[in-house]
Write a protein that holds these residues in place. Structure first.
Motif, PDB file in Angstrom:
ATOM      1  N   GLU A   1       1.152  16.591  42.159  1.00  0.00           N
ATOM      2  CA  GLU A   1       0.206  16.106  42.251  1.00  0.00           C
ATOM      3  C   GLU A   1       0.664  15.071  40.537  1.00  0.00           C
ATOM      4  OE1 GLU A   1      -3.872  16.466  42.151  1.00  0.00           O
ATOM      5  OE2 GLU A   1      -4.132  17.356  44.073  1.00  0.00           O
ATOM      6  N   ALA A   2       0.140  13.830  40.597  1.00  0.00           N
ATOM      7  CA  ALA A   2       0.644  13.276  38.827  1.00  0.00           C
ATOM      8  C   ALA A   2      -0.191  14.328  38.281  1.00  0.00           C
ATOM      9  CB  ALA A   2       0.272  11.598  38.920  1.00  0.00           C
ATOM     10  N   GLY A   3       0.833  14.347  36.277  1.00  0.00           N
ATOM     11  CA  GLY A   3      -0.041  14.856  35.535  1.00  0.00           C
ATOM     12  C   GLY A   3      -0.474  16.602  36.102  1.00  0.00           C
TER      13      GLY A   3
ATOM     14  N   TYR B   1      10.180   5.931  44.969  1.00  0.00           N
ATOM     15  CA  TYR B   1      10.662   4.871  45.115  1.00  0.00           C
ATOM     16  C   TYR B   1      10.476   4.592  46.873  1.00  0.00           C
ATOM     17  CZ  TYR B   1      14.461   1.578  44.804  1.00  0.00           C
ATOM     18  OH  TYR B   1      15.668   0.654  45.119  1.00  0.00           O
ATOM     19  N   THR B   2      11.354   5.750  47.501  1.00  0.00           N
ATOM     20  CA  THR B   2      11.326   5.990  48.789  1.00  0.00           C
ATOM     21  C   THR B   2      11.565   7.253  48.815  1.00  0.00           C
ATOM     22  OG1 THR B   2      13.840   6.067  48.581  1.00  0.00           O
ATOM     23  CG2 THR B   2      13.506   4.702  49.191  1.00  0.00           C
ATOM     24  N   PHE B   3      10.956   7.312  50.741  1.00  0.00           N
ATOM     25  CA  PHE B   3      10.555   8.674  51.075  1.00  0.00           C
ATOM     26  C   PHE B   3      11.740   8.977  52.329  1.00  0.00           C
ATOM     27  CE2 PHE B   3       8.876  11.313  54.869  1.00  0.00           C
ATOM     28  CZ  PHE B   3       8.607  11.990  54.459  1.00  0.00           C
TER      29      PHE B   3
ATOM     30  N   THR C   1      13.089   9.563  46.886  1.00  0.00           N
ATOM     31  CA  THR C   1      13.306   9.238  45.672  1.00  0.00           C
ATOM     32  C   THR C   1      12.292   8.818  44.531  1.00  0.00           C
ATOM     33  OG1 THR C   1      15.146   8.614  46.902  1.00  0.00           O
ATOM     34  CG2 THR C   1      15.365   8.113  45.095  1.00  0.00           C
ATOM     35  N   PHE C   2      12.250   9.198  43.327  1.00  0.00           N
ATOM     36  CA  PHE C   2      11.222   8.216  42.157  1.00  0.00           C
ATOM     37  C   PHE C   2      12.041   7.587  41.522  1.00  0.00           C
ATOM     38  CE2 PHE C   2       9.171  12.455  43.253  1.00  0.00           C
ATOM     39  CZ  PHE C   2       7.695  12.547  43.621  1.00  0.00           C
ATOM     40  N   GLU C   3      11.916   6.508  41.104  1.00  0.00           N
ATOM     41  CA  GLU C   3      11.606   5.413  39.769  1.00  0.00           C
ATOM     42  C   GLU C   3      11.576   5.645  38.320  1.00  0.00           C
ATOM     43  OE1 GLU C   3      12.864   1.332  39.815  1.00  0.00           O
ATOM     44  OE2 GLU C   3      11.023   1.445  41.333  1.00  0.00           O
ATOM     45  N   TYR C   4      12.222   6.872  37.610  1.00  0.00           N
ATOM     46  CA  TYR C   4      11.910   6.665  36.742  1.00  0.00           C
ATOM     47  C   TYR C   4      12.852   5.968  35.200  1.00  0.00           C
ATOM     48  CZ  TYR C   4      12.383   9.569  32.220  1.00  0.00           C
ATOM     49  OH  TYR C   4      12.359  10.131  31.067  1.00  0.00           O
TER      50      TYR C   4
ATOM     51  N   GLU D   1       5.624   4.334  46.847  1.00  0.00           N
ATOM     52  CA  GLU D   1       4.608   3.713  45.884  1.00  0.00           C
ATOM     53  C   GLU D   1       4.239   4.231  45.169  1.00  0.00           C
ATOM     54  OE1 GLU D   1       4.722  -1.055  46.328  1.00  0.00           O
ATOM     55  OE2 GLU D   1       6.519  -0.714  46.925  1.00  0.00           O
ATOM     56  N   SER D   2       3.617   5.469  45.680  1.00  0.00           N
ATOM     57  CA  SER D   2       2.609   5.994  45.129  1.00  0.00           C
ATOM     58  C   SER D   2       3.063   6.677  43.979  1.00  0.00           C
ATOM     59  CB  SER D   2       2.031   7.499  46.347  1.00  0.00           C
ATOM     60  OG  SER D   2       2.964   8.425  46.992  1.00  0.00           O
ATOM     61  N   ARG D   3       2.151   8.061  42.680  1.00  0.00           N
ATOM     62  CA  ARG D   3       2.548   8.113  41.655  1.00  0.00           C
ATOM     63  C   ARG D   3       1.469   9.895  42.353  1.00  0.00           C
ATOM     64  NH1 ARG D   3       4.735   5.898  37.160  1.00  0.00           N
ATOM     65  NH2 ARG D   3       3.807   6.916  35.924  1.00  0.00           N
ATOM     66  N   ALA D   4       3.677  10.160  41.638  1.00  0.00           N
ATOM     67  CA  ALA D   4       2.966  11.684  41.559  1.00  0.00           C
ATOM     68  C   ALA D   4       4.099  12.448  40.577  1.00  0.00           C
ATOM     69  CB  ALA D   4       3.451  11.883  42.909  1.00  0.00           C
TER      70      ALA D   4
END
Length: 359
Positions: A288-290, A299-301, A311-314, A332-335
């Motif tokens: 979970e975020a945080g 970015y993609t699953f 894959t996350f966009e950082y 596009e969800s935050r994690a």
């Protein structure tokens, strides 16, 4: 054909290759043990095939020494080096049968027909071609043609096998099968083998040791486990592994690694304004975020069957996390990405060298 050949060592000492002003191979030194399966690994143009051709005698050695066993073969013609080479293109004679192709080296050596026939049958059996001896290469699949090329190399029982990307023309499933066959065969025969590939999965599965090359220079030599777990530099870390290692650039000061949105405690490292942290996709989790080391948006699953890749966009890059096959997350969800900083690698960003904590 019985062999009085024992497996031989190969000593490569400060071997250089120049093409005019271009320095293609830069002071390569390697000791290959008798019976070892050594893989030369690296991207196109790194010098690995040049090195193999120099060992075969197909390219001259600009400077340095090459010994096979205790014989200096630096200036020796290919046919006197007791090697067999398997190429990417198989190099079969289209008008000769499978049996004639396999037996060709013995025919050239004027081995008596009865002995040659027996040796051909034995070599064909070893690569499971027994039923195809009367066929022409054009009637065979890619995998069968590759096995003919292998049988032709085996039949001479050379001191050394040299293989140049021999599986690259095969489809993925066949490549997997042939890898297993090659490994089993080399184990059985115990012939010293140098194998060139740009495919790190092939290197990891086949090699006793891997020599990783870049720009004509040896970057690291070690077992597949060593180079994977303890890469010497950023290049090796990024080349070994699929998907490759994740990298984030930052700095170390006062016992903390800091990058955009990331601050981790690290022990034993001196302050350094340009450090890159590296962590493998399989060494981290999506949380979970945080609650992890760095927050980012998905970015993609991808579901690959045996696992899920997130894959996350950082910042301006992508970070990949391997998760179990039943894991799901929306794009596009935050994690957050969670990993153990003690399992991460740290590299000097400028030189690329791996940094080790003070004992």
């Amino acid at each position: 054909m019985s062999s009085d050949h024992a497996a031989k060592t190969i000593s490569i000492r400060e071997m250089n290759k120049y093409y005019g002003n271009f320095h293609a191979l830069k002071g390569l030194s390697l000791e290959v043990e008798a019976g070892e399966f050594l893989v030369l690994l690296g991207p196109s143009g790194c010098g690995k095939s040049t090195a193999l051709r120099m060992i075969a005698g197909l390219e001259s050695i600009s400077s340095g020494e090459l010994l096979i066993g205790d014989q200096d073969v630096t200036e020796v013609l290919p046919k006197y080096r007791d090697i067999a080479m398997v190429f990417q293109s198989y190099a079969l004679y289209p008008h000769k049968t499978v049996a004639e192709n396999i037996g060709f080296p013995l025919k050239m050596a004027k081995v008596p027909q009865a002995e040659m026939d027996e040796a051909v049958r034995a070599a064909a059996a070893q690569v499971e071609l027994d039923g195809l001896l009367d066929r022409l290469p054009g009637q065979l699949s890619g995998g069968q043609r590759q096995r003919v090329a292998l049988a032709r190399a085996i039949i001479r029982r050379p001191a050394v096998f040299l293989m140049d990307e021999p599986l690259s023309n095969l489809d993925a499933k066949l490549r997997g099968n042939m890898r297993a066959e090659l490994k089993h065969m080399q184990n059985e025969l115990g012939i010293t083998t140098i194998y060139v590939t740009h495919d790190q999965i092939e290197a990891m599965t086949l090699a006793h040791r891997v020599a990783i090359m870049k720009d004509g220079e040896l970057q690291q030599l070690g077992t597949p486990k060593e180079v994977y777990s303890n890469p010497a530099n950023l290049f090796v870390a990024g080349f070994m592994g699929s998907p490759p290692m994740n990298f984030v650039e930052g700095e170390i000061s006062s016992g903390q690694f800091r990058a955009a949105g990331m601050s981790l405690p690290v022990t034993g490292f001196a302050d350094n304004a340009a450090v890159t942290i590296g962590f493998r996709p399989e060494d981290c989790q999506v949380v979970e975020a945080g609650t992890g080391q760095v927050d980012a948006s998905v970015y993609t699953f991808e579901m690959t069957g045996d696992q899920s890749l997130v894959t996350f966009e950082y910042e301006d890059r992508h970070l990949v996390v391997k998760m179990p096959k039943d894991f799901e997350i929306a794009s596009e969800s935050r994690a957050a990405i969670a990993f153990d900083p003690a399992e991460a690698n740290f590299f000097d960003t400028a030189s690329g060298r791996r940094l080790l904590p003070a004992a």
